[in-house]
Design a protein around this motif. Structure first.
Motif, PDB file in Angstrom:
ATOM      1  N   PRO A   7     -15.244   5.675  36.832  1.00  0.00           N
ATOM      2  CA  PRO A   7     -13.930   6.150  37.279  1.00  0.00           C
ATOM      3  C   PRO A   7     -13.280   5.195  38.251  1.00  0.00           C
ATOM      4  N   ASN A   8     -11.970   5.184  38.234  1.00  0.00           N
ATOM      5  CA  ASN A   8     -11.185   4.446  39.210  1.00  0.00           C
ATOM      6  C   ASN A   8     -10.938   5.371  40.382  1.00  0.00           C
ATOM      7  N   PRO A   9     -11.463   5.086  41.592  1.00  0.00           N
ATOM      8  CA  PRO A   9     -11.337   6.013  42.716  1.00  0.00           C
ATOM      9  C   PRO A   9      -9.898   6.359  43.054  1.00  0.00           C
ATOM     10  N   ALA A  10      -8.958   5.487  42.731  1.00  0.00           N
ATOM     11  CA  ALA A  10      -7.561   5.748  43.096  1.00  0.00           C
ATOM     12  C   ALA A  10      -6.941   6.856  42.272  1.00  0.00           C
ATOM     13  N   ILE A  11      -7.491   7.081  41.084  1.00  0.00           N
ATOM     14  CA  ILE A  11      -6.856   8.061  40.205  1.00  0.00           C
ATOM     15  C   ILE A  11      -7.837   9.055  39.633  1.00  0.00           C
ATOM     16  N   SER A  12      -9.097   8.950  39.991  1.00  0.00           N
ATOM     17  CA  SER A  12     -10.105   9.827  39.419  1.00  0.00           C
ATOM     18  C   SER A  12      -9.902  11.267  39.847  1.00  0.00           C
ATOM     19  N   PRO A  13     -10.176  12.236  38.967  1.00  0.00           N
ATOM     20  CA  PRO A  13     -10.113  13.638  39.347  1.00  0.00           C
ATOM     21  C   PRO A  13     -11.031  13.958  40.516  1.00  0.00           C
ATOM     22  N   ALA A  14     -12.099  13.193  40.669  1.00  0.00           N
ATOM     23  CA  ALA A  14     -13.026  13.465  41.755  1.00  0.00           C
ATOM     24  C   ALA A  14     -12.365  13.309  43.122  1.00  0.00           C
ATOM     25  N   MET A 244      -8.653  11.573  22.689  1.00  0.00           N
ATOM     26  CA  MET A 244      -9.541  11.149  21.612  1.00  0.00           C
ATOM     27  C   MET A 244      -9.577   9.635  21.485  1.00  0.00           C
ATOM     28  N   ASP A 245     -10.711   9.146  21.013  1.00  0.00           N
ATOM     29  CA  ASP A 245     -10.890   7.741  20.664  1.00  0.00           C
ATOM     30  C   ASP A 245     -11.169   7.671  19.170  1.00  0.00           C
ATOM     31  N   ARG A 246     -11.172   6.476  18.613  1.00  0.00           N
ATOM     32  CA  ARG A 246     -11.296   6.320  17.163  1.00  0.00           C
ATOM     33  C   ARG A 246     -12.598   5.612  16.770  1.00  0.00           C
ATOM     34  N   ASN A 247     -12.794   5.560  15.448  1.00  0.00           N
ATOM     35  CA  ASN A 247     -13.915   4.853  14.806  1.00  0.00           C
ATOM     36  C   ASN A 247     -15.297   5.327  15.263  1.00  0.00           C
ATOM     37  N   PRO A 248     -15.678   6.558  14.966  1.00  0.00           N
ATOM     38  CA  PRO A 248     -14.887   7.629  14.345  1.00  0.00           C
ATOM     39  C   PRO A 248     -14.105   8.409  15.399  1.00  0.00           C
ATOM     40  N   GLY A 249     -13.193   9.272  14.964  1.00  0.00           N
ATOM     41  CA  GLY A 249     -12.423  10.102  15.881  1.00  0.00           C
ATOM     42  C   GLY A 249     -13.332  11.050  16.635  1.00  0.00           C
ATOM     43  N   PHE A 273       2.519  14.594  38.893  1.00  0.00           N
ATOM     44  CA  PHE A 273       2.633  14.242  37.481  1.00  0.00           C
ATOM     45  C   PHE A 273       2.155  12.812  37.269  1.00  0.00           C
ATOM     46  N   GLY A 274       2.548  11.910  38.184  1.00  0.00           N
ATOM     47  CA  GLY A 274       2.159  10.514  38.068  1.00  0.00           C
ATOM     48  C   GLY A 274       0.662  10.303  38.106  1.00  0.00           C
ATOM     49  N   ARG A 275      -0.055  11.139  38.859  1.00  0.00           N
ATOM     50  CA  ARG A 275      -1.508  10.994  38.919  1.00  0.00           C
ATOM     51  C   ARG A 275      -2.161  11.328  37.584  1.00  0.00           C
ATOM     52  N   TYR A 276      -1.612  12.342  36.895  1.00  0.00           N
ATOM     53  CA  TYR A 276      -2.135  12.648  35.567  1.00  0.00           C
ATOM     54  C   TYR A 276      -1.891  11.484  34.608  1.00  0.00           C
ATOM     55  N   VAL A 277      -0.680  10.933  34.639  1.00  0.00           N
ATOM     56  CA  VAL A 277      -0.356   9.793  33.776  1.00  0.00           C
ATOM     57  C   VAL A 277      -1.296   8.625  34.067  1.00  0.00           C
ATOM     58  N   ALA A 278      -1.498   8.320  35.349  1.00  0.00           N
ATOM     59  CA  ALA A 278      -2.342   7.190  35.729  1.00  0.00           C
ATOM     60  C   ALA A 278      -3.779   7.387  35.268  1.00  0.00           C
ATOM     61  N   HIS A 279      -4.276   8.611  35.398  1.00  0.00           N
ATOM     62  CA  HIS A 279      -5.647   8.877  34.969  1.00  0.00           C
ATOM     63  C   HIS A 279      -5.820   8.657  33.467  1.00  0.00           C
ATOM     64  N   ILE A 280      -4.873   9.190  32.686  1.00  0.00           N
ATOM     65  CA  ILE A 280      -4.973   9.039  31.230  1.00  0.00           C
ATOM     66  C   ILE A 280      -4.838   7.578  30.831  1.00  0.00           C
ATOM     67  N   PHE A 284      -7.657   5.348  28.766  1.00  0.00           N
ATOM     68  CA  PHE A 284      -7.406   4.640  27.509  1.00  0.00           C
ATOM     69  C   PHE A 284      -7.516   3.128  27.686  1.00  0.00           C
ATOM     70  N   ALA A 285      -7.198   2.616  28.865  1.00  0.00           N
ATOM     71  CA  ALA A 285      -7.391   1.188  29.121  1.00  0.00           C
ATOM     72  C   ALA A 285      -8.866   0.828  29.062  1.00  0.00           C
ATOM     73  N   GLY A 286      -9.709   1.697  29.601  1.00  0.00           N
ATOM     74  CA  GLY A 286     -11.141   1.441  29.535  1.00  0.00           C
ATOM     75  C   GLY A 286     -11.691   1.473  28.139  1.00  0.00           C
ATOM     76  N   LEU A 287     -11.031   2.174  27.264  1.00  0.00           N
ATOM     77  CA  LEU A 287     -11.442   2.224  25.856  1.00  0.00           C
ATOM     78  C   LEU A 287     -10.830   1.092  25.039  1.00  0.00           C
ATOM     79  N   GLY A 288     -10.011   0.254  25.689  1.00  0.00           N
ATOM     80  CA  GLY A 288      -9.367  -0.849  24.982  1.00  0.00           C
ATOM     81  C   GLY A 288      -8.152  -0.453  24.195  1.00  0.00           C
ATOM     82  N   ILE A 289      -7.615   0.754  24.461  1.00  0.00           N
ATOM     83  CA  ILE A 289      -6.450   1.239  23.718  1.00  0.00           C
ATOM     84  C   ILE A 289      -5.154   0.839  24.392  1.00  0.00           C
TER      85      ILE A 289
END
Length: 293
Positions: A7-14, A244-249, A273-280, A284-289
């Motif tokens: 997790p990124n501490p700046a935006i993590s739900p924790a 969701m991520d792909r290969n497979p879904g 709202f911005g914190r939710y956007v940043a977390h998502i 997805f950045a960590g998944l390479g999306i």
């Protein structure tokens, strides 16, 4: 199901009590809204297609409960199986592994009291807008005349009053999609399945329809499963967002959206709202999306 990403501490739900992620299988154990019974139960679902080059695995290990009366969005990149999962819930595709039940009953076809809105409006060009909406009554063997007042009321609510006798080719894309939503709502479904219904619309029309859909949900508390590519759209509309991520879904995270209702477009500019956007985006950045920065 939590992502394995650090997790990124700046935006993590924790570090932000307003944001919580949950294991899908444990959703019914959470307090507050989580106490609502499951309307749709998905256990170990997989979906594969045959091809010349072997099996193509569209979905794998999907475990999820859709609570009765909640608005749940499924978010992810193209090819992650969002639409396939929605079609399985709608009984339009059969799963190849696992089980899927609606109100505790195993699903063997389209569930009763369900409506669906597709990516394209699929209106019939030779029928008027009113007749396109009333086609649902014909499919379900119900009286067109009895449902005509409701059809007209829905058309008025979605800004189509005065266009009842026009044909689809006379309307804009946004107006056509409004008509398709009216068609899905005609027989007052308990479960509403929406497959990227606003993806092809301009930003202003999309915002307008997001607001109207949010109002309808607020008024009726239907169970809604909504597929989208839009991060802000998913957050704005939903009680929970499934990522969701792909290969497979597969599901990588399920996040509660703890924002007050009714929601306004101005809410998208708030820090919460911005914190939710940043977390998502970080997930997805960590998944390479997505790329961060």
């Amino acid at each position: 199901m939590r992502t394995a990403l650090a997790p990124n501490p700046a935006i993590s739900p924790a570090t932000d009590p307003a944001m919580t992620t949950t294991e899908p299988a444990a959703a019914s154990q959470m307090p507050g809204r989580a106490t609502a019974p499951a309307y749709v139960s998905i256990e170990g679902v997989g979906k594969s297609y045959g091809s010349r080059h072997g099996a193509v695995h569209a979905l794998a290990g999907i475990d999820l409960e859709v609570r009765e009366g909640e608005f749940l969005s499924i978010l992810g990149p193209s090819g992650c199986g969002k639409s396939t999962l929605l079609k399985c819930i709608g009984g339009l595709e059969r799963v190849t592994k696992g089980s899927l039940a609606v109100r505790g009953q195993p699903l063997s076809g389209p569930p009763a009291k369900a409506g669906m809105v597709f990516q394209r409006d699929v209106l019939l060009d030779w029928r008027t807008i009113l007749d396109n909406v009333l086609i649902t009554a014909e499919f379900l063997g119900q009286s067109r005349e009895a449902l005509k007042p409701r059809a007209l009321q829905l058309l008025q609510r979605f800004g189509l009053s005065g266009f009842e006798n026009r044909h689809p080719w006379e309307l804009s894309g946004g107006m056509r999609q409004r008509a398709s939503i009216c068609r899905a709502l005609l027989c007052d479904p308990e479960l509403l399945l929406m497959d990227e219904p606003f993806g092809a619309l301009d930003a202003m029309t999309r915002d307008d329809l997001n607001l109207e859909l949010a109002r309808i949900w607020q008024d009726t508390r239907k169970t809604v499963v909504f597929v989208t590519h839009g991060i802000a759209e998913a957050i704005f509309l939903s009680d929970r967002v499934v990522m969701m991520d792909r290969n497979p879904g597969r599901i990588v995270e399920v996040m509660e959206i703890d924002l007050p209702r009714p929601r306004t477009l101005a809410m998208r500019e708030t820090p919460e709202f911005g914190r939710y956007v940043a977390h998502i985006r970080h997930l997805f950045a960590g998944l390479g999306i997505l790329k961060e920065g």
